[in-house]
Design an enzyme around this catalytic site. Structure first.
Site, short mmCIF file in Angstrom:
data_model
loop_
_atom_site.label_atom_id
_atom_site.label_comp_id
_atom_site.label_asym_id
_atom_site.label_seq_id
_atom_site.Cartn_x
_atom_site.Cartn_y
_atom_site.Cartn_z
CD GLU A 72 -2.00 1.34 2.69
OE1 GLU A 72 -3.91 1.64 2.67
OE2 GLU A 72 -1.95 0.43 3.83
CE LYS A 114 -8.37 0.14 5.01
NZ LYS A 114 -7.08 0.34 5.76
CB CYS A 157 -3.89 -1.64 5.95
SG CYS A 157 -2.71 -0.37 6.74
#
Length: 521
Positions: free
Chosen positions: A265, A322, A372
């Site tokens: 990321e 996300k 993440c």
């Protein structure tokens, strides 16, 4: 509060905090609650609430000590505000722990003794579920994660996830408490049999998994850890030099047999889908070599700004946005009241949450790509696997955490996602800790912190579904309903207890007589 009680609950908090990385003194997780229960013996509800609240507060401060640094360095806040922010977060979740502690103490004090071995873990898991779901949720370092290196113990996650692992760990604590309290052979035998049975059962689950997956063919992927510096702003020459270096490393991995390459990321501060110049470089690499998966920001005008995984293959790009954003990292929770808090990312405005959970497809294979912070949510990853994910590829930018224990804590939680779903997990981070984790939870390969690294990860695509994937994720909800039923039963029993007027007068006379007796306090 007496000094002995203070030492007991404080020792319990320190034991819980030190059971997690970096020190990772995992055996302490088997004793912390036993000490805490000893501290609550003979105390009233208010005192028990205070003890559990203080225990939780101190343990959170030990585990999350790194939060103020993140807020100061990347959130542009003062040290005072960073410390106050940590204290408020710890206090919020400690209120839940205090309330749960009152129920736990009642379960321990109730008749039957060994019934507490069931009810205390039920209440504990219900408390963890509330922490996971309230507001945005923050299920960081739940008790079971302390055992991520305890190979046989964590295999139970295949059945009920991290919450079942926590359940078993808390049950062991209650058995130890009963042993310390009673000091009899029956309690010692119960604790011994329980620990042996749990580890033996974990061994059986592990062997069953290994027999199912042995015939699956091996595949290879390249994992890149660029050791990128998040603090730097965009500079064309420096950005292009970084890209050239990363493409060079990726070409070497492709020549060595990687079927695709993974970047983390926020590798470089660019917007590939909004810049034909950069987008063409990625597509050209995928046409000449292998597909490339990386994380970038995707700005879509009025539709929003998304934190996305982008899979470049041939002439097309597939994305996953996300869904579960990081509070105060990608948006400000309660912005109306916390207008003075600056979020940690440098994007203009808040990120937009992705609209659906789905997998990316490469060569007919489903890749589950939690980004993440999403990897700490069991249900989110489980939803991806249930939708056809055959391997977990997670990317992260852990540069926020610096040299603290947070990257190690983050990795420890990713381990349980592998076991719950029996999938290989390939993890690429900006500067550590990148890793390859097998479906048994073993960390096969890990990169050093804050060093550039690239390696080939040999893994398998697996398609069978575990009990957890099929329905075991509902285990904590069952615990919550049981705990709620117990609470309602207690309240109903108290309110429904009949008392006659004559009985009231007799009780009042007895109370007055006791108060007027010589030496009465």
């Amino acid at each position: 509060m007496s000094p002995s009680r203070f030492l007991l609950w404080f020792a319990a908090a320190v034991a819980y905090g030190l059971a997690f990385p970096s020190l990772q003194l995992a055996p302490l997780a088997f004793v912390f609650l036993a000490l805490l229960l000893l501290a609550t013996e003979g105390r009233g509800p208010a005192a028990i609430f205070r003890i559990f609240f203080l225990f939780s507060l101190v343990s959170y401060l030990i585990i999350l000590y790194w939060i103020p640094r993140v807020m100061v360095r990347y959130g542009d806040t003062s040290w005072l505000l960073g410390i106050v922010g940590l204290a408020c977060l710890a206090a919020l979740f400690s209120l839940i722990a205090g309330l749960a502690g009152m129920l736990i103490a009642r379960a321990v004090a109730g008749p039957g003794g060994f019934a507490a071995v069931f009810w205390v873990p039920v209440i504990w898991v219900a408390k963890d579920l509330i922490v996971e779901r309230i507001f945005s949720g923050f299920p960081w370092c739940l008790a079971g994660y302390s055992q991520f290196r305890n190979r046989f113990f964590i295999q139970w996650a295949e059945l009920g996830g991290i919450h079942l692992v926590s359940f078993l760990l808390i049950a062991a604590n209650v058995l130890l408490y009963l042993l310390l309290k009673r000091r009899d052979r029956k309690s010692a035998l119960a604790l011994t049999v329980f620990l042996v049975a749990i580890h033996a059962g974990g061994f059986a689950l592990l062997k069953s998994h290994e027999s199912r997956s042995a015939a699956a063919p091996a595949h290879r992927a390249g994992i890149v850890q660029p050791n990128s510096d998040h603090d730097r702003n965009y500079d064309f020459a420096r950005t292009q030099a970084a890209l050239d270096r990363l493409f060079g490393v990726s070409r070497e991995l492709a020549r060595d047999g990687a079927e695709f390459v993974i970047w983390p990321e926020f590798t470089v501060p660019i917007y590939p889908l909004q810049s034909p110049y950069y987008k063409e470089q990625f597509l050209a690499f995928s046409r000449r070599h292998v597909p490339l998966l990386a994380g970038f920001t995707d700005q879509r005008g009025s539709a929003g700004t998304f934190n996305s995984v982008m899979l470049f293959q041939n002439d097309r790009v597939e994305t996953y946005d996300k869904v579960h954003l990081t509070p105060f990292g990608e948006y400000v929770l309660f912005r109306r009241w916390l207008f003075f808090v600056r979020k940690i990312t440098d994007e203009i405005g808040d990120f937009s949450a992705g609209r659906r959970i789905h997998n990316l497809t490469m060569a007919g294979r489903g890749l589950s790509t939690p980004i993440c912070y999403e990897v700490i949510y069991p249900e989110l990853v489980r939803s991806m696997i249930a939708a056809g994910g055959e391997a977990i590829v997670t990317i992260s930018n852990d540069s926020w955490f610096g040299d603290s224990s947070a990257p190690r804590q983050h990795l420890s939680m990713a381990v349980l996602r592998s076991v719950e779903n029996r999938r290989w997990l390939l993890r690429s981070t900006s500067n550590g800790i990148s890793a390859l984790i097998d479906p048994a939870g073993r960390i096969v390969r890990r990169s050093p912190m804050r060093r550039e690294d690239a390696f080939l990860a040999e893994f398998q695509y697996l398609s069978f579904r575990t009990v957890f994937t099929r329905g075991g994720h509902l285990f904590p909800y069952a615990c919550f309903l049981l705990a709620l039923a117990r609470l309602l039963g207690m309240l109903a029993g108290r309110s429904g207890r009949p008392t006659s007027p004559a009985g009231d007068r007799k009780n009042r006379r007895t109370t007055r007589s006791a108060q007027s007796a010589p030496g009465a306090a």
